[in-house]
Design a protein around this motif. Sequence first.
Motif, PDB file in Angstrom:
ATOM      1  N   THR A   1      -2.209   2.960   1.281  1.00  0.00           N
ATOM      2  CA  THR A   1      -3.062   2.711   0.839  1.00  0.00           C
ATOM      3  C   THR A   1      -3.841   1.450   0.769  1.00  0.00           C
ATOM      4  N   SER A   2      -2.761   0.969   0.778  1.00  0.00           N
ATOM      5  CA  SER A   2      -3.563  -1.045   0.178  1.00  0.00           C
ATOM      6  C   SER A   2      -4.164  -1.820   1.672  1.00  0.00           C
TER       7      SER A   2
ATOM      8  N   ASN B   1      -4.691   0.179   4.499  1.00  0.00           N
ATOM      9  CA  ASN B   1      -5.876   0.989   4.994  1.00  0.00           C
ATOM     10  C   ASN B   1      -6.972   0.399   4.379  1.00  0.00           C
ATOM     11  N   ILE B   2      -7.086  -1.230   3.250  1.00  0.00           N
ATOM     12  CA  ILE B   2      -8.087  -1.058   2.675  1.00  0.00           C
ATOM     13  C   ILE B   2      -8.848  -2.303   3.913  1.00  0.00           C
TER      14      ILE B   2
ATOM     15  N   SER C   1     -14.232  -6.546   1.403  1.00  0.00           N
ATOM     16  CA  SER C   1     -13.298  -6.121   1.642  1.00  0.00           C
ATOM     17  C   SER C   1     -13.560  -4.417   1.454  1.00  0.00           C
ATOM     18  N   THR C   2     -13.215  -3.766   1.415  1.00  0.00           N
ATOM     19  CA  THR C   2     -13.188  -1.910   0.988  1.00  0.00           C
ATOM     20  C   THR C   2     -12.266  -1.623  -0.531  1.00  0.00           C
ATOM     21  N   ILE C   3     -12.590  -0.918  -0.966  1.00  0.00           N
ATOM     22  CA  ILE C   3     -11.550  -0.664  -2.266  1.00  0.00           C
ATOM     23  C   ILE C   3     -11.251   0.830  -1.970  1.00  0.00           C
ATOM     24  N   SER C   4      -9.842   0.942  -3.014  1.00  0.00           N
ATOM     25  CA  SER C   4      -9.744   2.285  -2.636  1.00  0.00           C
ATOM     26  C   SER C   4      -9.320   3.064  -4.569  1.00  0.00           C
ATOM     27  N   TRP C   5      -8.697   3.935  -4.885  1.00  0.00           N
ATOM     28  CA  TRP C   5      -8.746   4.292  -5.678  1.00  0.00           C
ATOM     29  C   TRP C   5      -7.378   3.402  -6.755  1.00  0.00           C
TER      30      TRP C   5
ATOM     31  N   LYS D   1      -6.424  -5.443  -1.325  1.00  0.00           N
ATOM     32  CA  LYS D   1      -5.821  -5.330  -1.132  1.00  0.00           C
ATOM     33  C   LYS D   1      -4.686  -5.524  -2.031  1.00  0.00           C
TER      34      LYS D   1
END
Length: 330
Positions: A71-72, A74-75, A282-286, A290
């Motif tokens: 997941t990290s 993929n950011i 940067s994008t973010i995730s749940w 990153k």
Amino acid sequence: MMASSYNAKDEDGHIAGAGGGTLRSKKPENTAFKQQRLPAWQPILTAGTVLPAFFIIGLIFIPIGIGLYVTSNNIKEFEIDYTGVDMSSPCFNCSQNFSWNNTRPCTCTIPFYLDQPYEKPSKECEPYAYYENKPIAPCGAIANSMFNDTLELFYIDPNSTRNRIPLTATGIAWWTDKHVKFRNPGGSNANLTAVFQGTSKPVNWRRPVYELDSDPENNGFINEDFIVWMRTAALPTFRKLYRIIQKKNNMVPTLPRGNYTLEVVYNYPVRSFEGRKRMILSTISWMGGKNPFLGIAYITVGSICFFLGVVLLIIHHKYGNRNNSADISN
């Protein structure tokens, strides 16, 4: 020969006195708690209990670690170094000629391309507690060194028209910091200009604390740029959330593919301590931004537990049967 008689009270910590009374001794009472006779459970560690624990921990931690790590990774991040060290950098002149004593800001424009879619100062404020015999608000070295570069992002459409990308300056600080830890003196509706009268701005600031933002909900000590900066980092290399680009909808990319321009108002010199400044998209995730450390930590702990489990299983298989055979023969 002297006769002695048994008295149950002696066990309870009572001794007969000369006048027929009883004297209390220092001996603890005859109870299960004070005599340490309470039942206790002591686990017996055997191969049958230890090995499954190792395997369970390993099987749980490894998938969690892999998920966190993937997941990290993929950011998406896009980094621009605008320190201006190299002569080819648009910010080179700003970097070479700019210092804390400059009164006029230096502006540099960087084109780039995206190929994918703060009352009286305490002693802790020294040496930035007073300036010109006035208390500094906010005081201290951390507040004095607050990052104050201004960054603006523009999208260059096919017609070569610059379109400003709206950047949100609120929502970047923790809710507890914004509404609990940091508050303006005099209340939420106070006139900050009058409240901070008689104070001085930090030495390296270009404007006082009550002029950080035109929005009264984001001005003074509750300014979110100030709040984010005051939450100090543990390491010398760190990141701070500067702005948020709000997503419009799921059908249109937040930042479409094409040419962009980063416009920097260079207010924060870093050459004196050999620092570097970067803007990172940067994008973010749940799990937030990153950070591969958490995933690597889970994978490492899980792998170690799993490996120890295999080693102990082999030792138990090799020597456990031998011990059982010796017990049977005896």
